[in-house]
Design a protein around this motif. Structure first.
Motif, PDB file in Angstrom:
ATOM      1  N   ALA A  62      20.976 113.677  -8.718  1.00 47.84           N
ATOM      2  CA  ALA A  62      20.143 114.469  -7.810  1.00 47.84           C
ATOM      3  C   ALA A  62      20.830 115.392  -6.840  1.00 47.84           C
ATOM      4  O   ALA A  62      22.080 115.776  -6.634  1.00 47.84           O
ATOM      5  CB  ALA A  62      20.492 113.201  -6.546  1.00 47.84           C
ATOM      6  N   ALA A  91      16.293 114.167  -9.293  1.00 50.12           N
ATOM      7  CA  ALA A  91      15.988 113.443  -8.167  1.00 50.12           C
ATOM      8  C   ALA A  91      16.286 114.656  -6.904  1.00 50.12           C
ATOM      9  O   ALA A  91      17.170 115.307  -6.970  1.00 50.12           O
ATOM     10  CB  ALA A  91      16.822 112.176  -7.580  1.00 50.12           C
ATOM     11  N   ILE A 119      14.843 107.734  -4.658  1.00 51.45           N
ATOM     12  CA  ILE A 119      16.320 106.985  -5.482  1.00 51.45           C
ATOM     13  C   ILE A 119      16.000 106.042  -5.322  1.00 51.45           C
ATOM     14  O   ILE A 119      16.459 105.111  -6.574  1.00 51.45           O
ATOM     15  CB  ILE A 119      16.879 107.619  -5.334  1.00 51.45           C
ATOM     16  CG1 ILE A 119      16.636 109.543  -5.425  1.00 51.45           C
ATOM     17  CG2 ILE A 119      18.165 108.237  -6.212  1.00 51.45           C
ATOM     18  CD1 ILE A 119      17.459 110.282  -4.535  1.00 51.45           C
ATOM     19  N   SER A 124      10.147 106.814 -11.160  1.00 51.59           N
ATOM     20  CA  SER A 124      10.185 107.829 -11.540  1.00 51.59           C
ATOM     21  C   SER A 124       9.353 108.020 -12.585  1.00 51.59           C
ATOM     22  O   SER A 124       8.935 106.246 -13.316  1.00 51.59           O
ATOM     23  CB  SER A 124      11.677 107.733 -12.030  1.00 51.59           C
ATOM     24  OG  SER A 124      11.280 107.602 -13.137  1.00 51.59           O
ATOM     25  N   PHE A 294      11.960 111.446  -9.716  1.00 55.47           N
ATOM     26  CA  PHE A 294      11.423 110.819  -8.654  1.00 55.47           C
ATOM     27  C   PHE A 294      10.814 111.397  -7.743  1.00 55.47           C
ATOM     28  O   PHE A 294      11.292 112.405  -7.629  1.00 55.47           O
ATOM     29  CB  PHE A 294      12.820 110.664  -8.300  1.00 55.47           C
ATOM     30  CG  PHE A 294      14.075 109.405  -8.458  1.00 55.47           C
ATOM     31  CD1 PHE A 294      13.740 107.803  -8.981  1.00 55.47           C
ATOM     32  CD2 PHE A 294      14.858 110.326  -9.022  1.00 55.47           C
ATOM     33  CE1 PHE A 294      14.377 106.728  -9.154  1.00 55.47           C
ATOM     34  CE2 PHE A 294      15.336 109.057 -10.280  1.00 55.47           C
ATOM     35  CZ  PHE A 294      14.557 107.752  -9.818  1.00 55.47           C
TER      36      PHE A 294
END
Length: 296
Positions: A62, A91, A119, A124, A294
Motif C-alpha cells: 500500500a 493498493a 483493501i 483487487s 485494488f
C-alpha cells in the motif's frame, strides 16, 4: 487475499495531508483484521527502496501519497507480478495534490479512507500498464506542449501543488511553437507537426487534465491524443476544456488507438506519470493485465 499489508507513506504529500490522515488509515486497516506494517519515507530514493523491499516480501503493498509514490508502487508490484509472484498486489491511498493514477483507475482522488476500505474488502483486479524505456507507466506518456509544461512546473519554486500547472501552462504558451514528430503507430510510420502527442493508458494527468477521456486501462490498448498545430489564442481557449474532456470535439484534435507507438523528433522530451523519462526516441507498448491493484 493475504492479510499482510505493508504501508509506505510519504508524510509530506499533499502539504502534510498524508501525515494527518495516517492515524485514520492505519486504524481502519487494523480494525479490518489486517497485519499492518507502516514505513515512513523521507525522500524519493528512500521511498523507492522501501517500496521495492515491500514488493519483494509479497503481500499487499500500500502506497500513500501523491503520483510519485503511486508510480513507484506500480513499478515495484508490476515487476514482481511479471516474475510470477501472484501473492503481491498494489493498493493506492491518495493523499497528494494530483492523484491522477487513482483518478484514472476509478478511485476518488480525495478519499483516502474509501481507498483504505477497498483493501479491507479484499477486492483487487488486473489492469494494463504501459512499458516505456524500461519503466512502467500507469497514466500518460507526454512528449509535447504537455511535457514542456511539466518540466517548467517542476522547476517552479512557488507555488507547490496543483497550482503549478496552470501557471506553467501560461508561461509556456508565450514561447511554444509546434513540434516535429516522427511516429510509428503499430508499424505504420507517420510524420507530422503537432502541439502534442499524448499516449495514454488512463484518462488524465497534470492534476485532472482529461487528455484521453475514453481511455480504458483494461482494454489492452493505448489511446493517442494528437493536437495538431493551432495558434496560441486558440490553444488558450481549449485549455479549460482539457479538464472536462470536451476539447476532443475540436477539429484540431485527432484520437487513435494502438498497442505500440514509437515516438521521435528533434528536441522532444518525454514524461510518464509526471516523471522525466528522457529524450526520444522512445517506444511505448501496452502490457495487458499486468498490474494487480485494488480498485472499485
Amino acid at each position: 487475499m493475504t492479510r499482510r499489508v505493508t504501508l509506505v507513506v510519504n508524510p509530506s504529500s499533499g502539504k502534510g495531508r498524508a501525515q494527518e490522515l495516517l492515524p485514520q488509515v492505519a486504524g481502519r486497516l487494523r480494525d479490518g483484521g489486517l497485519d499492518l506494517t507502516i514505513q515512513l519515507s523521507r525522500d524519493y530514493t528512500e521511498a523507492r527502496a522501501l517500496i521495492d523491499a515491500a514488493a519483494a516480501g509479497g503481500g499487499v503493498v500500500a502506497v500513500m501519497g501523491g503520483d510519485g509514490m503511486m508510480h513507484l508502487g506500480l513499478n515495484a508490484v508490476a515487476e514482481r507480478y511479471a516474475s510470477g509472484d501472484e501473492s503481491v498486489a498494489l493498493a493506492m491511498i491518495p493523499a497528494g495534490t494530483g492523484n491522477d493514477l487513482c483518478r484514472g483507475l476509478g478511485l476518488p482522488p480525495n478519499d483516502a479512507i474509501g481507498a483504505t476500505q477497498l483493501i479491507v474488502s479484499g477486492r483487487s483486479s488486473l489492469v494494463d500498464v504501459m512499458e516505456v524505456a524500461g519503466r512502467r507507466i500507469g497514466t500518460v506518456l507526454a512528449t509535447g506542449f504537455d511535457a514542456m509544461v511539466n518540466r517548467r512546473a517542476n522547476a517552479l519554486a512557488y507555488p507547490k501543488g496543483a497550482m503549478r500547472y496552470p501557471i506553467a501552462t501560461l508561461a509556456e504558451l508565450r514561447v511554444f511553437s509546434p513540434l516535429r514528430y516522427q511516429l510509428v503507430i503499430d508499424g505504420e510510420p507517420r510524420n507530422l507537426d503537432a502541439m502534442l502527442v499524448a499516449v495514454a493508458n488512463t484518462s488524465c494527468y497534470g492534476g485532472g487534465i482529461q487528455i484521453s477521456p475514453d481511455a480504458d486501462p483494461r482494454d489492452g490498448r493505448l489511446d493517442l491524443t494528437i493536437i495538431h498545430p493551432v495558434g496560441r489564442f486558440r490553444l488558450l481557449r481549449l485549455l479549460p476544456k482539457l479538464y472536462t474532456g470536451d476539447f476532443v470535439t475540436d477539429p484540431c484534435v485527432e484520437r487513435l488507438q494502438a498497442t505500440e507507438v514509437q515516438v521521435d523528433g528533434p528536441g522532444l522530451v518525454a514524461f510518464g506519470d509526471g516523471e522525466l523519462l528522457g529524450a526520444t526516441p522512445l517506444t511505448a507498448k501496452i502490457a495487458p493485465a499486468a498490474l494487480p491493484v485494488f480498485t472499485p
